[in-house]
Design an enzyme around this catalytic site. Sequence first.
Site, PDB file in Angstrom:
ATOM      1  N   ASN A 282      21.901  46.180  27.635  1.00 18.61           N
ATOM      2  CA  ASN A 282      20.713  46.827  28.407  1.00 18.61           C
ATOM      3  C   ASN A 282      19.344  46.150  28.446  1.00 18.61           C
ATOM      4  O   ASN A 282      18.957  45.623  27.407  1.00 18.61           O
ATOM      5  CB  ASN A 282      20.419  48.118  27.819  1.00 18.61           C
ATOM      6  N   HIS A 312      24.795  36.861  21.359  1.00 20.48           N
ATOM      7  CA  HIS A 312      25.445  37.396  22.925  1.00 20.48           C
ATOM      8  C   HIS A 312      24.831  38.297  23.799  1.00 20.48           C
ATOM      9  O   HIS A 312      24.763  37.839  24.857  1.00 20.48           O
ATOM     10  CB  HIS A 312      26.926  37.994  22.343  1.00 20.48           C
ATOM     11  N   GLU A 313      24.026  39.538  23.188  1.00 18.12           N
ATOM     12  CA  GLU A 313      23.561  40.093  24.173  1.00 18.12           C
ATOM     13  C   GLU A 313      22.158  39.791  24.436  1.00 18.12           C
ATOM     14  O   GLU A 313      21.787  39.657  25.544  1.00 18.12           O
ATOM     15  CB  GLU A 313      23.398  41.731  23.278  1.00 18.12           C
TER      16      GLU A 313
END
Length: 861
Positions: A282, A312-313
Amino acid sequence: MPGTNLTRAEAQERAAVVSTNRYEVALDLTTGAQNFAAVTTIHFSGTAGASTFIDLIADSVESVELNGVALDPAEVFADSRIQLPGLAAENVLRIASTQRYTNTGEGLHRFVDPADGEVYLYSQFEVPDSRRMFPVFEQPDLKATFAFTITAPARWHVVSNQPTPEPAGAGVKAAAQGEDWAEQAIATWSFEPTPVMSSYITALIAGPYHVVRSELTSRDGRTIPLGVFCRESLAPHLDADYIFDKTREGFEFFEEQFDYAYPFDKYDQLFVPEYNMGAMENVGAVTFTEAYVFRSQVTDAMRERRVVTILHELAHMWFGDLVTMRWWNDLWLNESFAEYMSTLGVAEATEWTECWTTFVASEKSWAYRQDQLPSTHPIVAPIRDLEDVLVNFDGITYAKGASVLKQLVAWVGREPFMQGVHDYFVKHHHSNTELPDLLTELEARSGRDLTGWSKLWLETAGVNTLRPEFELDADGRYASFAIAQSAIAEYPTIRPHRIAVGLYEVEGGVLRRTQRIELDVDGERTDVAELVGVAQPALLLLNDDDLTYAKIRLDERSLETAAAHLGSAEDSLARALLWGTLWDATRDGEFPASRFIDIVLAHIGRETASTTLRTLLGQLLLSAASYVARDRREATGAKVADALWELAANAEAGSDRQFQFVKSFAQAATSAEQLDTVQALLDGERSLDGLAIDTDLGWELLYSLAAGGRATDAQIDARLAEDRTANGNQSAAHARAALPTADDKARAWSSVFDDADKPNAIVRATAAGFTHAHDLAVLEPYVERFFAALLPIWESRSYAIAEELVEGFYPAELANEALAQATRAWLEANGDAPAALRRMVSEHLSGVERALRVQAADQEA
């Protein structure tokens, strides 16, 4: 829920008549424990006179007003859609609806903390679940801005994609505290509109979260506020400073590699309960599984995995969030890119410098397994509808895609690759793209035509196998040497590879590389002239340094060297590759499972890479339980458990190896003597230097005792009373489901199949315990019950819960022909069942058929 699908054709038709501009979403989170109220205003352009629909999953719709005209909800709302007739060129749509909280990890999830009764909310929208919180054109290419206004208890923290504003008082009213309702001060938070973005990466997290704040300076000089959040009851275990350190390292690495500053206003990381996955990207409000808040000892593999997930995010903020795929067939671009960049970043910017070893041991082994299932698909998968994409969060999309990107970087060069990615961000920021948009930039920077590469690597399925083929002269030197490439008949593509060949000798008891050759491999046979006249080494390793994506095989001399000296290989990446090739050969029935077990037991005590060790232990336990010949399974299982205890006892005090060996020993223990040891560890009557039996390890020992008939409900209740937490509830469900009698299994089954109220985490834990059985006969009655339940479950439960039940309760541990026949019979009788469900069942069948083939090969050996 029936009627919730969306096809690609429908999405394309809608995008042709609708262009979204902005959403204004007002949510009242003080209306009840089951529901919340939403009032949503959407501004969008349209083709005058056309009709379309907007997506919404709601308990009820109170009003729909399009361009000032009231529409009857009873006429326009059905299943998951509100029909919108007679569009104008510019439209204003206002919808008032009653939404439902979930306990499935989809939409707006509501959790009550058993430790203190506090309520915590978080959203999870990928793929099609923002429509569970507010009405939305639920497809990634209809981007817009989103302005959220949230009414909630004033003492809560409320987090979304934009920085949290100061709340305005909204009075006092009854609001939820656990399942109780009491007079509380209420406030309203009015967030500024987001940048233009897709709906699936919007977010809302609300509740009395514990928060730690910090900041960093972006490369463009902006101050980026940082936050780390968790439930208040987990706050003593939150190592926020470490998380901030890794986040700063990731920011600096990615901003330098991409030559593009972080594109959003703040960066919060929130660890949330009952999460279905590792994390979700998000915008500015990344949610993570709270398994990453370590309340007990965890493996080094888990600690490293958390860092990989953090990066990764973060990589997604550029690739996926700033620039988003047009449709879900390019989902792999998001996930593969983030997986590749996070591994690269962890290896080069953090203390976890051997992360590419971790990638081989974990991600690539997942990819190879997935790519050999009947459900394998090209990396650019054909995604016809939402049901297709839900099952494509798999080892192809993540791990094979990242492996192929690594091959692409080797092919075009790292500097041109990163320059092309920079150009891609500059050209397409805040918009949607397709694969050719990225390849165009990489071609321009590298000068290579990637059309053929893309066709062979991205548009075809299957994994190639590389084998050495050679002749020796009288002096033991290579008279000829070639690399043979093969593919299976179903997926016959032969691909180009850039690989290294490593030559290894045993020197002073250490297996080390003495020579390395790098070359291009193409076609079914590639001659390697550089090796002609070279003395045959003790071991020759194809794909050394793991440059390409392919299974590899060892020649007989190399195999004997690996069997004798694998644990002494000084390079962790080489060890991971060697372990991987032995495992591939075992799974393919080319190498006896019993011999694989013997080699593992001989060398695993020297393995220092935590993820390699974790992977090996899983392969060891699977081989002993399902892959060895049936008539030697009991003896093999006992041998493995005894060896694991010996390895634990001899491991360095307090080491990761000691910890992992004890955990695996507890899983494998079946004999009276082994269970006595487990009991003595739990009771404190036996100990290992440096090993603490903390809360979570204590539960794992209790699982072992429960499966062995050494625990009771009363003992489980007593342990739960000491651990009245979310983790404790899940662990108790696991332990109860592991109890061994027919009545115990029937109770566990009924608790999640007959009762539909269990949250996702409890369903998952119950499945893990249910299939842990020493006497597999107790699972046999559930073969028929499993298949009888499939369609009713699929039709009545959400996707997340149905997936947990289908994946978790299939009795794969039986691994016999009767199970294979029952699975084939269901597939033959249910040809019109939903494709996603048939895919899961066909993957189960493939696993059983593979086990039967490997058992037969082991029997012959």
